[in-house]
Design a protein around this motif. Structure first.
Motif, PDB file in Angstrom:
ATOM      1  N   ALA A  87       0.790  -0.988   0.015  1.00 51.06           N
ATOM      2  CA  ALA A  87      -0.067  -0.056  -0.056  1.00 51.06           C
ATOM      3  C   ALA A  87       0.992   1.307   0.041  1.00 51.06           C
ATOM      4  CB  ALA A  87      -0.911   0.064   1.304  1.00 51.06           C
ATOM      5  N   GLY A 153      -8.099   7.417   6.658  1.00 54.74           N
ATOM      6  CA  GLY A 153      -8.223   5.827   6.764  1.00 54.74           C
ATOM      7  C   GLY A 153      -9.399   5.322   7.223  1.00 54.74           C
ATOM      8  N   ASP A 181      -7.810   4.876   2.748  1.00 52.89           N
ATOM      9  CA  ASP A 181      -6.726   3.769   3.172  1.00 52.89           C
ATOM     10  C   ASP A 181      -7.495   2.616   3.735  1.00 52.89           C
ATOM     11  OD1 ASP A 181      -4.909   2.099   3.848  1.00 52.89           O
ATOM     12  OD2 ASP A 181      -3.866   3.535   5.132  1.00 52.89           O
ATOM     13  N   VAL A 212      -7.310   2.355  -1.253  1.00 54.64           N
ATOM     14  CA  VAL A 212      -6.011   1.591  -1.016  1.00 54.64           C
ATOM     15  C   VAL A 212      -6.221   0.362  -0.162  1.00 54.64           C
ATOM     16  CG1 VAL A 212      -3.566   1.944  -0.331  1.00 54.64           C
ATOM     17  CG2 VAL A 212      -5.049   3.887  -1.268  1.00 54.64           C
TER      18      VAL A 212
END
Length: 361
Positions: A87, A153, A181, A212
Motif C-alpha cells: 500500500a 483511513g 486507506d 487503498v
C-alpha cells in the motif's frame, strides 16, 4: 470542536516523525505488540502458489491474472485495479501523479505514510485533526470544500476507528480525489454483516474515489510487498504512468491471486470474528487498569490508549520485554498515547499483568 484544520509547511522542526513505524519498536527479544501483522502459520492455499511461483522467476512478472482476480473479488473490471508493491507504493504514486492538486488535506490521526509521500513530492499539506474527546469520529464538514485531494483511513491506524460509509461518501465530489486507506478493512466485522462493514471497495459510483488495500496485515506478507488500488480507470492510468515497470514481483502476484479467492475471503471473515473476541478481551483488561483509557470504539487489529506518562511507561515495558507503538509520531496525538496490537488472550493477560505492575510501582 470536532476537528482542527492546520496548514503544515514541509521541513518544520517541531513536526512528528512521519517516517517512524512500528517495526522500529519491535526489536528482537521483545514480545511484539507494536506491529499490526498477523503471524500465524501460512495456509497451504497461499503457501503452495507462492512456492510454485519461484519456478517462474526467469520470466518478467505478468500482472494480468492477479489483476483479474482482485477485480472479480471486488466486483470491478480489471481496468479499475492497480497492483502495487504494498500500500505504501500506492501513496507514493498518488503523490507523484497528482502533482497539480492545489489543496491536499490529510485527516489525522492516521497512518503517516500518505502525508510523508505528499511532502516528499513537494505538496503543501493541510491537516484535519479529529477530536479524541469525540472518539476521533469524522465530521465531513471539517474538510474544506475546495480541498481537491483528501486522504483518510478506514478503519484508521492508529485509532482503530471505523467511520460510517455515509460520512466518507459525504467527502466525495467532482473535482476531488478521495483516497480511503482500507489496509485494515479485512480485520473488521459486524453482527449480521456478511462482508467488511463500511468498506467502499466495491463502490463505482463515487467520483474521484481511490481505495487503498493491503495484503500485509492478515496474511503476514509485510516482506513480500503486495497491495492494490481500486478506482476509476482513467485515474488509475495516471498513477500507472509514474509506476516503475514490473513493480510487483511474480511471488507477490501469486499472493494477490490467492488472497482474492473465495477461500481466502471466507478465511478472512473467520479471522475477523476471532479477532473481535480477542480485541474485546484486550479492551476489557485495559479498561480495568487505573488511569488507562481506550480511545473510541476499536474496530481493527489494534487499540489506541491514553495514559499519562505513556512515553515513560513504554520504556519500562521495553525493559520488561514488551514492545508497544509510541503515539507521539502521529499528528494529533502526543507522548501520552500508545497503540497496542491485538493478540491472543494469553498474550493479552501476560501483557496487562506487566502493565498493571508498572502502573502500581
Amino acid at each position: 470542536m470536532r476537528g482542527q484544520l492546520i496548514e503544515v509547511p514541509p521541513g518544520t522542526g517541531k513536526e512528528p516523525d512521519l517516517w517512524h513505524h512500528g517495526d522500529a519498536e519491535a526489536t528482537p527479544g521483545l514480545v511484539d505488540l507494536a506491529v499490526n501483522v498477523r503471524r500465524d502459520t501460512m495456509p497451504d492455499w497461499l503457501a503452495d502458489p507462492l512456492t510454485a511461483s519461484l519456478a517462474e522467476l526467469a520470466a518478467y512478472p505478468d500482472p494480468g491474472p492477479a489483476r483479474a482476480a482482485v477485480a472479480a473479488r471486488h466486483g470491478r473490471p480489471p481496468a479499475e485495479v492497480l497492483l502495487t508493491a504494498g500500500a505504501a507504493e500506492g501513496f507514493v504514486l498518488l503523490a507523484r501523479a497528482l502533482a497539480g492538486v492545489h489543496r491536499p488535506v490529510v485527516v489525522h490521526p492516521q497512518f503517516t505514510e500518505p502525508e510523508a509521500a505528499l511532502r516528499a513530492a513537494g505538496h503543501q499539506v493541510e491537516r484535519v485533526l479529529l477530536d479524541p474527546a469525540d472518539g476521533f469520529r469524522l465530521d465531513p464538514a471539517r474538510v474544506p470544500a475546495d480541498a481537491d485531494l483528501v486522504m483518510i483511513g478506514n478503519p484508521t491506524n492508529p485509532t482503530s476507528v471505523l467511520h460510517p460509509v455515509a460520512d466518507l461518501v459525504a467527502l466525495a465530489r467532482p473535482g476531488r480525489v478521495l483516497v480511503v486507506d482500507e489496509a485494515f478493512a479485512d480485520t473488521t466485522g459486524a453482527p449480521g454483516v456478511a462482508g467488511e462493514p463500511e468498506s467502499l471497495a466495491g463502490r463505482r459510483d463515487l467520483p474521484g474515489l481511490v481505495v487503498v488495500r493491503s495484503l500485509t496485515k492478515t496474511w503476514g506478507l509485510a516482506g513480500l510487498r503486495i497491495g492494490y488500488l481500486l478506482g476509476e480507470a482513467a485515474l488509475l492510468d495516471r498513477l500507472a504512468a509514474v509506476q516503475p515497470l514490473w513493480a510487483v514481483s511474480t511471488p507477490a502476484l501469486a499472493a494477490a491471486t490467492a488472497c482474492a479467492s473465495p477461500t481466502a475471503v471466507a478465511a478472512e471473515r473467520e479471522i475477523a470474528a476471532r479477532l473481535a473476541a480477542d480485541r474485546d478481551h484486550l479492551v476489557a483488561r485495559l479498561s480495568a487498569l487505573p488511569g488507562v483509557r481506550v480511545a473510541g470504539r476499536p474496530a481493527s487489529a489494534f487499540v489506541l490508549l491514553h495514559l499519562a506518562g505513556a512515553d515513560r511507561v513504554r520504556e519500562t515495558l521495553r525493559e520488561r520485554g514488551w514492545a508497544v507503538r509510541r503515539g507521539d509520531t502521529f499528528p494529533g496525538l502526543g507522548p501520552d498515547w500508545l497503540r497496542v496490537a491485538v493478540r491472543d488472550p494469553a498474550t493479552t493477560d501476560a501483557f496487562t499483568e506487566v502493565l498493571a505492575e508498572i502502573l502500581e510501582a
